[in-house]
Write a protein that holds these residues in place. Structure first.
Motif, PDB file in Angstrom:
ATOM      1  N   GLY A 118      10.879 -17.227   6.569  1.00 19.32           N
ATOM      2  CA  GLY A 118      11.918 -17.065   7.585  1.00 19.32           C
ATOM      3  C   GLY A 118      12.731 -15.799   7.486  1.00 19.32           C
ATOM      4  O   GLY A 118      13.637 -15.590   8.296  1.00 19.32           O
ATOM      5  N   VAL A 119      12.435 -14.937   6.532  1.00 17.12           N
ATOM      6  CA  VAL A 119      13.177 -13.683   6.362  1.00 17.12           C
ATOM      7  C   VAL A 119      12.214 -12.525   6.536  1.00 17.12           C
ATOM      8  O   VAL A 119      11.145 -12.492   5.916  1.00 17.12           O
ATOM      9  N   ARG A 120      12.573 -11.563   7.376  1.00 14.72           N
ATOM     10  CA  ARG A 120      11.715 -10.400   7.573  1.00 14.72           C
ATOM     11  C   ARG A 120      11.920  -9.413   6.431  1.00 14.72           C
ATOM     12  O   ARG A 120      13.018  -8.929   6.177  1.00 14.72           O
ATOM     13  N   GLN A 121      10.837  -9.118   5.753  1.00 15.80           N
ATOM     14  CA  GLN A 121      10.856  -8.216   4.606  1.00 15.80           C
ATOM     15  C   GLN A 121      10.054  -6.969   4.945  1.00 15.80           C
ATOM     16  O   GLN A 121       9.012  -7.047   5.585  1.00 15.80           O
ATOM     17  N   TRP A 122      10.538  -5.811   4.490  1.00 16.21           N
ATOM     18  CA  TRP A 122       9.849  -4.540   4.721  1.00 16.21           C
ATOM     19  C   TRP A 122       9.445  -3.929   3.386  1.00 16.21           C
ATOM     20  O   TRP A 122      10.232  -3.886   2.446  1.00 16.21           O
ATOM     21  N   ARG A 123       8.200  -3.455   3.318  1.00 11.82           N
ATOM     22  CA  ARG A 123       7.719  -2.753   2.141  1.00 11.82           C
ATOM     23  C   ARG A 123       6.810  -1.596   2.578  1.00 11.82           C
ATOM     24  O   ARG A 123       6.224  -1.637   3.667  1.00 11.82           O
ATOM     25  N   ALA A 124       6.687  -0.603   1.717  1.00  6.62           N
ATOM     26  CA  ALA A 124       5.824   0.546   2.001  1.00  6.62           C
ATOM     27  C   ALA A 124       4.539   0.430   1.198  1.00  6.62           C
ATOM     28  O   ALA A 124       4.571   0.108   0.008  1.00  6.62           O
ATOM     29  N   TYR A 125       3.403   0.694   1.863  1.00 13.23           N
ATOM     30  CA  TYR A 125       2.104   0.645   1.208  1.00 13.23           C
ATOM     31  C   TYR A 125       1.257   1.826   1.661  1.00 13.23           C
ATOM     32  O   TYR A 125       1.277   2.207   2.838  1.00 13.23           O
ATOM     33  N   SER A 126       0.481   2.354   0.722  1.00 13.76           N
ATOM     34  CA  SER A 126      -0.417   3.464   1.050  1.00 13.76           C
ATOM     35  C   SER A 126      -1.543   2.972   1.947  1.00 13.76           C
ATOM     36  O   SER A 126      -2.035   1.846   1.804  1.00 13.76           O
ATOM     37  N   LEU A 127      -1.960   3.834   2.867  1.00 14.61           N
ATOM     38  CA  LEU A 127      -3.110   3.538   3.709  1.00 14.61           C
ATOM     39  C   LEU A 127      -4.377   3.874   2.924  1.00 14.61           C
ATOM     40  O   LEU A 127      -4.511   4.976   2.391  1.00 14.61           O
ATOM     41  N   HIS A 167      -3.004   8.411  11.237  1.00 16.66           N
ATOM     42  CA  HIS A 167      -2.477   8.846   9.950  1.00 16.66           C
ATOM     43  C   HIS A 167      -3.371   9.911   9.333  1.00 16.66           C
ATOM     44  O   HIS A 167      -4.503  10.144   9.783  1.00 16.66           O
ATOM     45  N   VAL A 168      -2.831  10.544   8.330  1.00 13.03           N
ATOM     46  CA  VAL A 168      -3.567  11.509   7.506  1.00 13.03           C
ATOM     47  C   VAL A 168      -3.837  10.837   6.167  1.00 13.03           C
ATOM     48  O   VAL A 168      -2.933  10.203   5.602  1.00 13.03           O
ATOM     49  N   PRO A 169      -5.057  10.910   5.624  1.00 15.39           N
ATOM     50  CA  PRO A 169      -5.346  10.264   4.344  1.00 15.39           C
ATOM     51  C   PRO A 169      -4.332  10.662   3.273  1.00 15.39           C
ATOM     52  O   PRO A 169      -4.012  11.834   3.105  1.00 15.39           O
ATOM     53  N   GLY A 170      -3.835   9.645   2.559  1.00 13.96           N
ATOM     54  CA  GLY A 170      -2.818   9.846   1.541  1.00 13.96           C
ATOM     55  C   GLY A 170      -1.445   9.386   1.980  1.00 13.96           C
ATOM     56  O   GLY A 170      -0.563   9.190   1.147  1.00 13.96           O
ATOM     57  N   GLN A 171      -1.243   9.196   3.297  1.00 13.79           N
ATOM     58  CA  GLN A 171       0.056   8.763   3.788  1.00 13.79           C
ATOM     59  C   GLN A 171       0.237   7.258   3.586  1.00 13.79           C
ATOM     60  O   GLN A 171      -0.686   6.535   3.230  1.00 13.79           O
ATOM     61  N   TYR A 172       1.462   6.797   3.861  1.00 12.44           N
ATOM     62  CA  TYR A 172       1.771   5.381   3.733  1.00 12.44           C
ATOM     63  C   TYR A 172       2.450   4.876   5.000  1.00 12.44           C
ATOM     64  O   TYR A 172       2.892   5.661   5.850  1.00 12.44           O
ATOM     65  N   ILE A 173       2.514   3.558   5.128  1.00 17.33           N
ATOM     66  CA  ILE A 173       3.246   2.943   6.235  1.00 17.33           C
ATOM     67  C   ILE A 173       4.184   1.876   5.685  1.00 17.33           C
ATOM     68  O   ILE A 173       3.962   1.351   4.593  1.00 17.33           O
ATOM     69  N   ARG A 174       5.208   1.576   6.442  1.00 15.30           N
ATOM     70  CA  ARG A 174       6.093   0.473   6.122  1.00 15.30           C
ATOM     71  C   ARG A 174       5.656  -0.732   6.936  1.00 15.30           C
ATOM     72  O   ARG A 174       5.446  -0.652   8.139  1.00 15.30           O
ATOM     73  N   ILE A 175       5.503  -1.863   6.244  1.00 15.63           N
ATOM     74  CA  ILE A 175       5.055  -3.112   6.847  1.00 15.63           C
ATOM     75  C   ILE A 175       6.228  -4.085   6.854  1.00 15.63           C
ATOM     76  O   ILE A 175       6.880  -4.285   5.832  1.00 15.63           O
TER      77      ILE A 175
END
Length: 368
Positions: free
Chosen positions: A92-101, A78-86
Protein backbone atom coordinates in the motif's frame (compact mmCIF):
# COMPACT_ATOMS: atom_id res chain seq x y z
CA UNK A 1 -54.60 -1.95 -13.46
CA UNK A 2 -53.04 -3.86 -16.34
CA UNK A 3 -49.52 -2.94 -17.51
CA UNK A 4 -49.03 -2.99 -21.26
CA UNK A 5 -45.35 -3.53 -22.16
CA UNK A 6 -45.75 -1.71 -25.44
CA UNK A 7 -47.13 1.40 -23.80
CA UNK A 8 -44.76 4.41 -23.57
CA UNK A 9 -43.91 5.54 -20.04
CA UNK A 10 -45.55 8.61 -18.71
CA UNK A 11 -43.65 11.79 -19.63
CA UNK A 12 -42.88 12.73 -16.03
CA UNK A 13 -41.61 9.24 -15.22
CA UNK A 14 -39.33 9.28 -18.28
CA UNK A 15 -37.98 12.67 -17.29
CA UNK A 16 -37.27 11.56 -13.75
CA UNK A 17 -35.50 8.46 -15.06
CA UNK A 18 -33.30 10.54 -17.36
CA UNK A 19 -32.45 12.92 -14.53
CA UNK A 20 -31.58 10.02 -12.26
CA UNK A 21 -29.27 8.44 -14.86
CA UNK A 22 -27.63 11.77 -15.63
CA UNK A 23 -27.04 12.39 -11.94
CA UNK A 24 -25.45 9.01 -11.50
CA UNK A 25 -23.18 9.60 -14.50
CA UNK A 26 -22.11 12.98 -13.18
CA UNK A 27 -21.40 11.55 -9.73
CA UNK A 28 -19.42 8.69 -11.19
CA UNK A 29 -17.31 10.81 -13.50
CA UNK A 30 -16.69 14.02 -11.52
CA UNK A 31 -13.93 15.23 -11.37
CA UNK A 32 -12.44 12.93 -14.02
CA UNK A 33 -11.65 14.10 -17.52
CA UNK A 34 -11.03 12.02 -20.67
CA UNK A 35 -7.31 11.63 -19.94
CA UNK A 36 -8.22 10.15 -16.57
CA UNK A 37 -10.23 7.39 -18.25
CA UNK A 38 -7.26 6.69 -20.51
CA UNK A 39 -5.13 6.44 -17.39
CA UNK A 40 -7.48 3.91 -15.83
CA UNK A 41 -8.23 1.82 -18.93
CA UNK A 42 -4.88 1.94 -20.76
CA UNK A 43 -2.26 3.21 -18.28
CA UNK A 44 0.68 2.59 -20.62
CA UNK A 45 -0.88 4.93 -23.21
CA UNK A 46 -1.07 8.01 -21.01
CA UNK A 47 1.82 10.32 -22.01
CA UNK A 48 1.36 12.45 -18.89
CA UNK A 49 2.60 9.72 -16.55
CA UNK A 50 5.26 7.25 -17.65
CA UNK A 51 4.50 3.70 -16.56
CA UNK A 52 5.52 0.20 -17.45
CA UNK A 53 4.20 -3.31 -17.00
CA UNK A 54 6.27 -6.25 -15.79
CA UNK A 55 6.07 -8.99 -18.43
CA UNK A 56 8.62 -11.46 -17.08
CA UNK A 57 10.73 -12.21 -14.01
CA UNK A 58 13.74 -14.47 -14.57
CA UNK A 59 15.86 -15.73 -11.65
CA UNK A 60 19.60 -15.14 -12.08
CA UNK A 61 20.88 -16.44 -8.74
CA UNK A 62 19.24 -17.46 -5.47
CA UNK A 63 18.79 -13.80 -4.53
CA UNK A 64 18.75 -11.94 -7.87
CA UNK A 65 16.32 -11.73 -10.74
CA UNK A 66 15.95 -9.92 -14.04
CA UNK A 67 12.71 -7.95 -14.36
CA UNK A 68 11.51 -7.41 -17.94
CA UNK A 69 9.32 -4.35 -18.38
CA UNK A 70 7.28 -3.04 -21.27
CA UNK A 71 7.51 0.76 -20.97
CA UNK A 72 4.52 2.85 -21.88
CA UNK A 73 4.05 5.71 -24.26
CA UNK A 74 6.57 8.46 -23.69
CA UNK A 75 9.56 6.24 -23.00
CA UNK A 76 12.53 8.04 -24.57
CA UNK A 77 14.98 5.13 -24.61
CA UNK A 78 18.33 4.80 -22.92
CA UNK A 79 22.07 4.58 -23.42
CA UNK A 80 23.75 1.39 -22.12
CA UNK A 81 25.06 1.98 -18.60
CA UNK A 82 22.26 4.33 -17.55
CA UNK A 83 19.71 3.68 -14.82
CA UNK A 84 16.02 4.33 -14.21
CA UNK A 85 13.96 5.00 -11.12
CA UNK A 86 11.16 2.49 -10.56
CA UNK A 87 8.08 3.23 -8.48
CA UNK A 88 6.15 0.22 -7.18
CA UNK A 89 3.44 -0.15 -4.56
CA UNK A 90 4.54 -2.39 -1.68
CA UNK A 91 1.94 -3.09 1.00
CA UNK A 92 0.00 0.00 0.00
CA UNK A 93 2.98 2.38 -0.03
CA UNK A 94 4.59 3.59 -3.24
CA UNK A 95 8.34 3.08 -3.05
CA UNK A 96 10.93 4.44 -5.49
CA UNK A 97 14.33 2.91 -6.19
CA UNK A 98 16.99 3.31 -8.88
CA UNK A 99 18.22 0.32 -10.89
CA UNK A 100 20.66 -0.02 -13.76
CA UNK A 101 19.25 -0.97 -17.14
CA UNK A 102 20.69 -4.32 -18.23
CA UNK A 103 19.05 -4.51 -21.66
CA UNK A 104 20.64 -3.29 -24.89
CA UNK A 105 19.32 0.00 -26.20
CA UNK A 106 17.37 -1.64 -29.02
CA UNK A 107 16.00 -4.78 -27.37
CA UNK A 108 13.29 -6.61 -29.34
CA UNK A 109 9.80 -5.26 -28.84
CA UNK A 110 11.06 -2.17 -27.06
CA UNK A 111 11.34 -4.11 -23.79
CA UNK A 112 13.73 -3.02 -21.05
CA UNK A 113 15.24 -4.99 -18.19
CA UNK A 114 16.60 -4.30 -14.75
CA UNK A 115 18.40 -6.92 -12.68
CA UNK A 116 17.76 -6.70 -8.96
CA UNK A 117 19.61 -8.33 -6.08
CA UNK A 118 17.52 -8.80 -2.94
CA UNK A 119 19.29 -6.94 -0.17
CA UNK A 120 18.98 -7.64 3.55
CA UNK A 121 16.00 -5.60 4.79
CA UNK A 122 15.55 -4.22 1.26
CA UNK A 123 11.83 -3.51 0.98
CA UNK A 124 11.72 -2.99 -2.79
CA UNK A 125 14.49 -5.37 -3.85
CA UNK A 126 12.95 -8.27 -1.92
CA UNK A 127 9.51 -7.46 -3.29
CA UNK A 128 10.74 -7.40 -6.88
CA UNK A 129 12.80 -10.58 -6.58
CA UNK A 130 10.43 -12.68 -4.47
CA UNK A 131 6.89 -11.28 -4.63
CA UNK A 132 6.29 -9.31 -7.81
CA UNK A 133 4.47 -11.03 -10.65
CA UNK A 134 4.09 -10.48 -14.39
CA UNK A 135 1.30 -8.01 -15.07
CA UNK A 136 2.31 -5.69 -12.22
CA UNK A 137 2.14 -2.01 -13.14
CA UNK A 138 5.17 0.11 -12.20
CA UNK A 139 5.94 3.81 -12.43
CA UNK A 140 9.01 4.93 -14.35
CA UNK A 141 11.26 7.93 -14.71
CA UNK A 142 13.27 8.47 -17.87
CA UNK A 143 16.72 6.91 -18.03
CA UNK A 144 19.57 9.00 -16.71
CA UNK A 145 23.22 8.73 -15.69
CA UNK A 146 26.62 9.33 -17.29
CA UNK A 147 28.21 5.93 -16.61
CA UNK A 148 28.25 5.29 -20.34
CA UNK A 149 30.70 4.54 -23.13
CA UNK A 150 32.04 7.30 -25.37
CA UNK A 151 31.87 7.42 -29.14
CA UNK A 152 34.15 6.43 -30.72
CA UNK A 153 34.96 3.53 -28.42
CA UNK A 154 38.41 3.27 -26.82
CA UNK A 155 40.67 0.67 -28.37
CA UNK A 156 41.04 -1.03 -24.99
CA UNK A 157 38.47 -1.22 -22.19
CA UNK A 158 38.71 -2.59 -18.66
CA UNK A 159 35.55 -3.33 -16.69
CA UNK A 160 36.08 -3.91 -12.98
CA UNK A 161 32.96 -5.03 -11.12
CA UNK A 162 31.85 -6.83 -7.98
CA UNK A 163 28.52 -8.32 -6.97
CA UNK A 164 25.53 -6.48 -8.44
CA UNK A 165 27.99 -3.93 -9.84
CA UNK A 166 27.94 -6.07 -12.96
CA UNK A 167 24.44 -4.80 -13.86
CA UNK A 168 25.26 -1.52 -15.65
CA UNK A 169 28.25 -3.17 -17.32
CA UNK A 170 26.04 -6.02 -18.56
CA UNK A 171 24.00 -3.50 -20.51
CA UNK A 172 27.22 -2.24 -22.09
CA UNK A 173 28.48 -5.75 -22.89
CA UNK A 174 25.23 -6.70 -24.59
CA UNK A 175 25.53 -3.52 -26.64
CA UNK A 176 29.19 -4.19 -27.49
CA UNK A 177 28.60 -7.83 -28.44
CA UNK A 178 27.45 -6.83 -31.92
CA UNK A 179 30.88 -5.29 -32.56
CA UNK A 180 32.88 -8.26 -31.34
CA UNK A 181 36.53 -7.67 -32.09
CA UNK A 182 36.13 -3.92 -32.65
CA UNK A 183 37.65 -3.18 -29.27
CA UNK A 184 39.71 -5.13 -26.73
CA UNK A 185 37.55 -5.76 -23.64
CA UNK A 186 38.69 -7.23 -20.34
CA UNK A 187 36.29 -7.86 -17.45
CA UNK A 188 37.45 -8.52 -13.90
CA UNK A 189 34.42 -9.57 -11.89
CA UNK A 190 34.16 -10.67 -8.25
CA UNK A 191 31.45 -12.51 -6.33
CA UNK A 192 31.55 -14.49 -3.08
CA UNK A 193 31.07 -17.88 -4.77
CA UNK A 194 30.48 -19.25 -8.26
CA UNK A 195 26.73 -19.56 -7.59
CA UNK A 196 26.60 -15.85 -6.71
CA UNK A 197 27.80 -14.66 -10.11
CA UNK A 198 24.95 -12.80 -11.78
CA UNK A 199 24.82 -13.49 -15.55
CA UNK A 200 27.40 -16.25 -15.03
CA UNK A 201 26.42 -18.27 -18.08
CA UNK A 202 26.28 -15.28 -20.39
CA UNK A 203 29.61 -13.88 -19.19
CA UNK A 204 31.33 -17.20 -19.69
CA UNK A 205 29.75 -17.56 -23.12
CA UNK A 206 31.05 -14.11 -24.12
CA UNK A 207 34.50 -15.19 -22.98
CA UNK A 208 34.25 -18.46 -24.93
CA UNK A 209 33.43 -16.46 -28.08
CA UNK A 210 36.36 -14.15 -27.30
CA UNK A 211 34.16 -11.09 -27.11
CA UNK A 212 35.75 -10.43 -23.73
CA UNK A 213 38.66 -11.64 -21.64
CA UNK A 214 37.08 -12.71 -18.35
CA UNK A 215 38.77 -12.89 -14.96
CA UNK A 216 36.15 -14.32 -12.58
CA UNK A 217 37.17 -14.25 -8.93
CA UNK A 218 35.35 -15.94 -6.03
CA UNK A 219 36.27 -13.88 -3.01
CA UNK A 220 35.45 -16.42 -0.29
CA UNK A 221 38.20 -18.66 -1.56
CA UNK A 222 40.52 -16.26 -3.43
CA UNK A 223 40.07 -13.01 -1.53
CA UNK A 224 39.02 -9.55 -2.69
CA UNK A 225 40.53 -8.09 -5.84
CA UNK A 226 42.85 -5.22 -4.93
CA UNK A 227 44.08 -2.58 -7.42
CA UNK A 228 47.59 -3.99 -6.96
CA UNK A 229 46.36 -7.24 -8.53
CA UNK A 230 45.84 -5.48 -11.85
CA UNK A 231 49.53 -5.75 -12.70
CA UNK A 232 49.10 -9.53 -12.79
CA UNK A 233 45.52 -9.81 -14.09
CA UNK A 234 45.61 -7.01 -16.68
CA UNK A 235 49.25 -6.06 -17.30
CA UNK A 236 48.28 -3.32 -19.78
CA UNK A 237 45.74 -1.67 -17.45
CA UNK A 238 47.56 1.66 -17.84
CA UNK A 239 46.63 1.66 -21.53
CA UNK A 240 42.94 1.05 -20.90
CA UNK A 241 39.95 3.22 -20.09
CA UNK A 242 38.36 1.70 -16.98
CA UNK A 243 34.71 1.51 -15.96
CA UNK A 244 34.11 0.21 -12.43
CA UNK A 245 31.05 -0.50 -10.32
CA UNK A 246 30.86 -2.20 -6.95
CA UNK A 247 31.33 -1.55 -3.22
CA UNK A 248 32.39 1.93 -2.19
CA UNK A 249 35.70 0.73 -0.69
CA UNK A 250 36.64 -0.94 -3.97
CA UNK A 251 35.88 2.18 -5.98
CA UNK A 252 37.72 4.48 -3.57
CA UNK A 253 40.81 2.26 -3.72
CA UNK A 254 40.68 2.11 -7.52
CA UNK A 255 40.41 5.89 -7.87
CA UNK A 256 43.34 6.41 -5.51
CA UNK A 257 45.34 3.78 -7.40
CA UNK A 258 44.78 5.41 -10.79
CA UNK A 259 45.35 8.91 -9.43
CA UNK A 260 48.71 7.83 -8.01
CA UNK A 261 49.62 6.59 -11.49
CA UNK A 262 48.58 9.90 -13.05
CA UNK A 263 45.57 8.26 -14.68
CA UNK A 264 42.69 9.75 -12.71
CA UNK A 265 40.87 10.67 -15.93
CA UNK A 266 41.03 7.08 -17.18
CA UNK A 267 38.73 5.63 -14.50
CA UNK A 268 34.94 6.03 -14.49
CA UNK A 269 32.92 4.82 -11.51
CA UNK A 270 29.27 4.18 -10.72
CA UNK A 271 28.26 4.17 -7.06
CA UNK A 272 25.02 2.48 -6.05
CA UNK A 273 24.87 4.17 -2.65
CA UNK A 274 24.96 7.92 -3.26
CA UNK A 275 25.40 10.37 -0.42
CA UNK A 276 22.09 10.67 1.46
CA UNK A 277 20.79 14.19 1.30
CA UNK A 278 18.99 15.26 4.47
CA UNK A 279 15.62 16.96 4.05
CA UNK A 280 15.72 20.72 3.98
CA UNK A 281 15.39 22.72 7.15
CA UNK A 282 11.85 23.78 6.33
CA UNK A 283 10.48 27.29 6.32
CA UNK A 284 7.41 29.34 5.61
CA UNK A 285 5.24 28.40 2.66
CA UNK A 286 2.68 30.80 1.27
CA UNK A 287 -0.32 29.36 -0.58
CA UNK A 288 -1.13 32.19 -2.95
CA UNK A 289 -4.77 32.44 -3.86
CA UNK A 290 -5.79 30.88 -0.57
CA UNK A 291 -4.24 33.64 1.51
CA UNK A 292 -2.69 31.09 3.87
CA UNK A 293 0.85 31.10 5.24
CA UNK A 294 2.19 28.27 7.37
CA UNK A 295 5.47 27.01 8.75
CA UNK A 296 6.41 23.54 7.50
CA UNK A 297 9.31 21.26 8.23
CA UNK A 298 11.63 19.98 5.53
CA UNK A 299 10.23 16.45 5.46
CA UNK A 300 6.52 17.18 5.01
CA UNK A 301 5.20 17.28 1.43
CA UNK A 302 3.67 20.59 0.45
CA UNK A 303 0.44 18.74 -0.32
CA UNK A 304 0.14 17.54 3.28
CA UNK A 305 1.24 20.88 4.73
CA UNK A 306 -1.47 22.68 2.76
CA UNK A 307 -4.21 20.20 3.60
CA UNK A 308 -3.26 20.26 7.29
CA UNK A 309 -3.71 24.04 7.18
CA UNK A 310 -7.16 23.71 5.63
CA UNK A 311 -6.11 24.69 2.10
CA UNK A 312 -8.03 23.03 -0.73
CA UNK A 313 -5.09 21.49 -2.62
CA UNK A 314 -5.44 20.19 -6.18
CA UNK A 315 -4.57 16.51 -6.26
CA UNK A 316 -5.45 13.22 -7.89
CA UNK A 317 -2.72 11.25 -6.12
CA UNK A 318 -5.04 9.29 -3.85
CA UNK A 319 -7.11 8.20 -6.84
CA UNK A 320 -4.00 7.02 -8.66
CA UNK A 321 -4.04 10.00 -11.02
CA UNK A 322 -0.53 11.39 -11.15
CA UNK A 323 0.44 15.01 -11.78
CA UNK A 324 -2.93 16.30 -10.58
CA UNK A 325 -1.07 18.04 -7.75
CA UNK A 326 1.27 20.08 -9.98
CA UNK A 327 1.19 23.81 -9.17
CA UNK A 328 3.43 26.76 -10.04
CA UNK A 329 6.27 27.65 -7.68
CA UNK A 330 6.31 31.45 -7.75
CA UNK A 331 9.32 32.08 -5.55
CA UNK A 332 11.61 30.34 -3.11
CA UNK A 333 13.11 26.87 -2.87
CA UNK A 334 11.60 23.38 -2.60
CA UNK A 335 13.34 20.04 -2.28
CA UNK A 336 12.39 16.85 -4.10
CA UNK A 337 11.96 14.30 -1.31
CA UNK A 338 12.91 11.46 -3.68
CA UNK A 339 16.43 12.55 -4.54
CA UNK A 340 17.09 15.78 -2.64
CA UNK A 341 17.28 17.94 -5.76
CA UNK A 342 16.37 21.60 -5.34
CA UNK A 343 14.02 23.69 -7.46
CA UNK A 344 14.54 27.44 -7.16
CA UNK A 345 12.18 30.15 -8.36
CA UNK A 346 12.73 33.88 -8.33
CA UNK A 347 9.97 36.47 -8.13
CA UNK A 348 7.99 36.34 -11.35
CA UNK A 349 8.85 32.71 -12.13
CA UNK A 350 6.22 30.05 -12.61
CA UNK A 351 7.94 26.67 -12.27
CA UNK A 352 5.70 23.59 -12.03
CA UNK A 353 6.32 21.37 -9.00
CA UNK A 354 4.62 18.26 -7.66
CA UNK A 355 3.37 19.08 -4.18
CA UNK A 356 3.10 15.40 -3.21
CA UNK A 357 6.87 14.86 -3.41
CA UNK A 358 8.20 18.39 -2.73
CA UNK A 359 8.95 19.96 0.64
CA UNK A 360 9.85 23.51 1.59
CA UNK A 361 13.60 24.18 1.77
CA UNK A 362 13.43 27.83 2.75
CA UNK A 363 10.64 30.36 2.37
CA UNK A 364 8.58 29.74 -0.75
CA UNK A 365 5.26 30.59 -2.36
CA UNK A 366 3.08 28.38 -4.57
CA UNK A 367 0.04 29.37 -6.60
CA UNK A 368 -3.29 27.58 -6.48
Amino acid sequence: MALHLDSPPAPRAASRARDLVAGLVRAATTPLVPSDYLDLIAPLSNPAALRGRIVDITPETADAATITIRPGRGWAGHVPGQYIRIGIDVDGVRQWRAYSLTSPADAPGGLITITVKAMTDGVVSNHLVRRARPGTLVHLDQATGDFTLPSPLPERILFLTAGSGITPVMGMLRHLDRWAGATDITLVHSAPMADDVIFAGELRELAARRVITLHERHTRSAGIVEPAHLDELVPDWRDRQTWACGPTAMLDALEEHHAAAGLADAVHTERFRPVVIAPGGGGTVTFLGAGVEVDADGSTPLLDAGEDAGVLMPSGCRMGICYGCVVPLRRGVVRDLRDGSLTVAEDGDSIPVQTCISAVAGACAIDL
